[in-house]
Scaffold this motif. Sequence first.
Motif, PDB file in Angstrom:
ATOM      1  N   ALA A 141      24.518  39.763  42.328  1.00 51.86           N
ATOM      2  CA  ALA A 141      24.851  39.660  40.909  1.00 51.86           C
ATOM      3  C   ALA A 141      26.353  39.492  40.710  1.00 51.86           C
ATOM      4  O   ALA A 141      26.795  38.671  39.893  1.00 51.86           O
ATOM      5  CB  ALA A 141      24.345  40.893  40.160  1.00 51.86           C
ATOM      6  N   VAL A 142      27.139  40.273  41.428  1.00 49.76           N
ATOM      7  CA  VAL A 142      28.596  40.154  41.323  1.00 49.76           C
ATOM      8  C   VAL A 142      29.053  38.787  41.828  1.00 49.76           C
ATOM      9  O   VAL A 142      29.909  38.129  41.230  1.00 49.76           O
ATOM     10  CB  VAL A 142      29.287  41.287  42.103  1.00 49.76           C
ATOM     11  CG1 VAL A 142      30.793  41.047  42.192  1.00 49.76           C
ATOM     12  CG2 VAL A 142      29.002  42.636  41.448  1.00 49.76           C
ATOM     13  N   GLN A 143      28.462  38.353  42.916  1.00 50.62           N
ATOM     14  CA  GLN A 143      28.812  37.051  43.479  1.00 50.62           C
ATOM     15  C   GLN A 143      28.535  35.928  42.480  1.00 50.62           C
ATOM     16  O   GLN A 143      29.356  35.025  42.291  1.00 50.62           O
ATOM     17  CB  GLN A 143      28.021  36.835  44.776  1.00 50.62           C
ATOM     18  CG  GLN A 143      28.576  35.752  45.676  1.00 50.62           C
ATOM     19  CD  GLN A 143      27.852  35.719  47.005  1.00 50.62           C
ATOM     20  OE1 GLN A 143      26.641  35.912  47.077  1.00 50.62           O
ATOM     21  NE2 GLN A 143      28.593  35.480  48.082  1.00 50.62           N
ATOM     22  N   ASP A 144      27.390  35.989  41.809  1.00 47.67           N
ATOM     23  CA  ASP A 144      27.033  34.946  40.845  1.00 47.67           C
ATOM     24  C   ASP A 144      27.841  35.055  39.555  1.00 47.67           C
ATOM     25  O   ASP A 144      28.212  34.037  38.956  1.00 47.67           O
ATOM     26  CB  ASP A 144      25.541  35.021  40.523  1.00 47.67           C
ATOM     27  CG  ASP A 144      24.681  34.567  41.689  1.00 47.67           C
ATOM     28  OD1 ASP A 144      25.229  34.017  42.663  1.00 47.67           O
ATOM     29  OD2 ASP A 144      23.449  34.765  41.630  1.00 47.67           O
ATOM     30  N   LEU A 145      28.111  36.267  39.120  1.00 42.42           N
ATOM     31  CA  LEU A 145      28.851  36.473  37.879  1.00 42.42           C
ATOM     32  C   LEU A 145      30.244  35.859  37.963  1.00 42.42           C
ATOM     33  O   LEU A 145      30.704  35.205  37.020  1.00 42.42           O
ATOM     34  CB  LEU A 145      28.945  37.966  37.565  1.00 42.42           C
ATOM     35  CG  LEU A 145      29.696  38.362  36.296  1.00 42.42           C
ATOM     36  CD1 LEU A 145      29.010  37.788  35.057  1.00 42.42           C
ATOM     37  CD2 LEU A 145      29.798  39.884  36.192  1.00 42.42           C
ATOM     38  N   THR A 245      39.012  32.203  45.593  1.00 45.10           N
ATOM     39  CA  THR A 245      37.674  32.725  45.888  1.00 45.10           C
ATOM     40  C   THR A 245      36.814  32.903  44.644  1.00 45.10           C
ATOM     41  O   THR A 245      35.582  32.951  44.746  1.00 45.10           O
ATOM     42  CB  THR A 245      37.772  34.088  46.601  1.00 45.10           C
ATOM     43  OG1 THR A 245      38.472  35.014  45.757  1.00 45.10           O
ATOM     44  CG2 THR A 245      38.508  33.951  47.931  1.00 45.10           C
ATOM     45  N   CYS A 246      37.432  33.007  43.479  1.00 43.57           N
ATOM     46  CA  CYS A 246      36.706  33.278  42.236  1.00 43.57           C
ATOM     47  C   CYS A 246      36.564  31.992  41.424  1.00 43.57           C
ATOM     48  O   CYS A 246      37.559  31.446  40.926  1.00 43.57           O
ATOM     49  CB  CYS A 246      37.437  34.351  41.429  1.00 43.57           C
ATOM     50  SG  CYS A 246      36.681  34.710  39.839  1.00 43.57           S
ATOM     51  N   GLY A 247      35.330  31.553  41.262  1.00 46.10           N
ATOM     52  CA  GLY A 247      35.081  30.284  40.584  1.00 46.10           C
ATOM     53  C   GLY A 247      35.396  30.288  39.106  1.00 46.10           C
ATOM     54  O   GLY A 247      35.641  29.235  38.512  1.00 46.10           O
ATOM     55  N   ILE A 248      35.388  31.481  38.460  1.00 49.60           N
ATOM     56  CA  ILE A 248      35.674  31.531  37.022  1.00 49.60           C
ATOM     57  C   ILE A 248      37.106  31.984  36.750  1.00 49.60           C
ATOM     58  O   ILE A 248      37.444  32.354  35.616  1.00 49.60           O
ATOM     59  CB  ILE A 248      34.690  32.467  36.283  1.00 49.60           C
ATOM     60  CG1 ILE A 248      34.899  33.935  36.694  1.00 49.60           C
ATOM     61  CG2 ILE A 248      33.244  32.046  36.524  1.00 49.60           C
ATOM     62  CD1 ILE A 248      34.183  34.921  35.782  1.00 49.60           C
ATOM     63  N   TRP A 249      37.949  31.959  37.767  1.00 48.27           N
ATOM     64  CA  TRP A 249      39.311  32.469  37.605  1.00 48.27           C
ATOM     65  C   TRP A 249      40.046  31.757  36.475  1.00 48.27           C
ATOM     66  O   TRP A 249      40.623  32.380  35.581  1.00 48.27           O
ATOM     67  CB  TRP A 249      40.091  32.327  38.911  1.00 48.27           C
ATOM     68  CG  TRP A 249      41.438  32.975  38.864  1.00 48.27           C
ATOM     69  CD1 TRP A 249      42.614  32.416  38.435  1.00 48.27           C
ATOM     70  CD2 TRP A 249      41.755  34.317  39.211  1.00 48.27           C
ATOM     71  NE1 TRP A 249      43.642  33.315  38.500  1.00 48.27           N
ATOM     72  CE2 TRP A 249      43.144  34.499  38.987  1.00 48.27           C
ATOM     73  CE3 TRP A 249      41.014  35.383  39.706  1.00 48.27           C
ATOM     74  CZ2 TRP A 249      43.780  35.708  39.232  1.00 48.27           C
ATOM     75  CZ3 TRP A 249      41.660  36.592  39.966  1.00 48.27           C
ATOM     76  CH2 TRP A 249      43.025  36.737  39.726  1.00 48.27           C
TER      77      TRP A 249
END
Length: 703
Positions: A141-145, A245-249
């Motif tokens: 969930a954290v990975q997808d969020l 690493t974070c896609g929504i950064w």
Amino acid sequence: MKSQFLYLIVFAAISLAPLLCQGAERTPDPQADAFSAVIQPVFQQNCVKCHGKNKKVEGEVNLLRLENADQLVSTPETLKDLIEAVDSGYMPPESEQPLSEKTRKQLVAGLKAYLKQSIESAGALPATPIRRMNRFQYNNAVQDLFELKVEVFSLPERMMREYDNYFRPQTGKMPPEVRVGSRPLGKSQLIEKRLGGVAAFPQDLRAENGFDNRGDHLSLSPLLLESFLRLSRSIVTSADFNSKTCGIWKEFFALPKDTTPQETQAIIEVRLRKFLTRAFRRPASDELVNRYTAYVMKQIQQQRSFTESMQDAAAAALASPQFFYLYDQSADTEILNSTGIDDFALASRLSFFLWGSIPDQTLLDLAAAGKLHEPDVLTEQVSRMLHDDRLKRFCDSFPVQWLQLERIISSTPDRQRYPQFYFSKYRASMHMMLEPLLLFETLLIEDQSVLKLIDSDFSYRSDLLDAWYRDGKQGRAGSPVTVNFRRVPVEDRRQGGVITNAAVMTMTSNATRTQPITRGAWIAGVILNDPPKPPPADVPLLEDKPKSGEENLTLRERFAAHRKHASCAGCHQRIDPLGFALENYDAAGLWRDKYPNGRTVDASGKLLSKHEFANIIEFKDALLAEKDRFTRAFAAHLLSFALGREIGVADSLALEKIVNKTAAEDYRFQSLIREIVLSPPFLQSAGTQGNEPVSEQSNATSK
């Protein structure tokens, strides 16, 4: 925290469609007094001797007290037990006169008719329990969020590691060769790209004969709640949590350029609304968004950076019960669908079943439009999800637990008897455990029949396993990090399927000999979903070495004494034939025709007191003759996993319907998954009764 979260959980009532009883020469109608015409006479003549007469009440079942049909209808659990005992052939016991096939069918049909009446009159299915995420789901969930390109923390419970991206369900085909790794390969399998400084909470234990997502097992102690708070902070503050690493950064954490404070606040509101809706899996209320926005603005005013302030807000969301608890809640009466379930709850239930994670935007959009529950839309979404790479998470979780493969980790066959089991500092079990998992994935991706779990015409084998099944020699172990598996035809029916693979045979044995009772209990629980009760404490275990004078006995002969124990006979009648059917496989899964003392192995028996078999091939044929029974058992396992609860008698009619529809489509795996999702237990909702809201309170917005 209580002011931010409202727990709502009550039963739903759903009318189940009538089912025809199968296989009966005539199906008694409860209104036609089947009780006095069929059931009571059979009980009086064949059963009360042990169940009521002369104060003898075996199994705490007193059939002498049953005077009318109403008493049966009022006790659905008793009805269920009676049906299982009679239909499976376990009752009457071997020592008594058996029922004729005609009588048995009539009795079962009559009992099923009353069970149907009992379930429908109750009008409610068990509630899907509120439960927290286990750590496998939390990681996903954290990975997808955050659309992370790395793991959150290591998951040693993921027993098979994928390499070269072989898992591509959208193709509908598994490749002829795959490269995989396994947990017993050591720490090298846990050296993967992940967030540094993030430590997982303890692994959640699998329920006995169940799964690690069961609501009645996922407790939340004050200590664990504290760990969730620390964990959420450690995730967003990790040095590896950044723009790479974070896609929504960029869209969430990055500082907007050239904006006024008012414009900044408006941007924060927009970002938080989208983020919180995704995290909490339903539309974020204005009050919730305003509260988070006010907190971020206050942090910025106190000279914390924009990014740090947004990280604090994200950490707070991860630590909220609205994130790590799975629950049913009706947010608005207008989005309650025709079955009474909230579409957002349905989106979560579906995504955690098949992806082990939060819903994606497609599911949330369909839920917001109130369309997800529509059968055609739901069917389309199931198909889409079954062809998505995230299906790998289902394959990483369900089959390992269903097959109880974690038991192979501690299997250590005697080194003197099985030197070929060991090589370097590794064991052959690291190859064995992967074979059934690859078979499971193939049947699912290629939408083949679930009956091939019993008897498949292909498998995936490494060089080591090829040699193991061929002549018991060690074969080439290959790389200590990854293993190559090839898809091979299985022409010898002594192999193939999950029942006779080396992993199951090894993990159901001890270091020196097979354990037929353990193997029988495994078949009963895993394959037939009818696990035996634990043995009485006063019954001694069979010693590994024969006693003096027993050296020339077979294992079956040595076990005969156990069957004489009054409290053991009933269970042994059920599980002995299942376990001894596998006696040709030794303690490491190698084929044998004789015991070390020269005696011939006897693998004969009778399945369900009606299918005689002489060897393992005939045993598989017997199981396939009961294909609907296996499919129902497998469906019950899947439904339990999907709902996070134990399956009860109220689910019986739904399971019958699932099996009938799956059978009509050649028992295909994806058809079975679809029918589970379309079933009343999956679609039922807490907070409704008969398709209508129980009260206005049940539609309150989560705070």
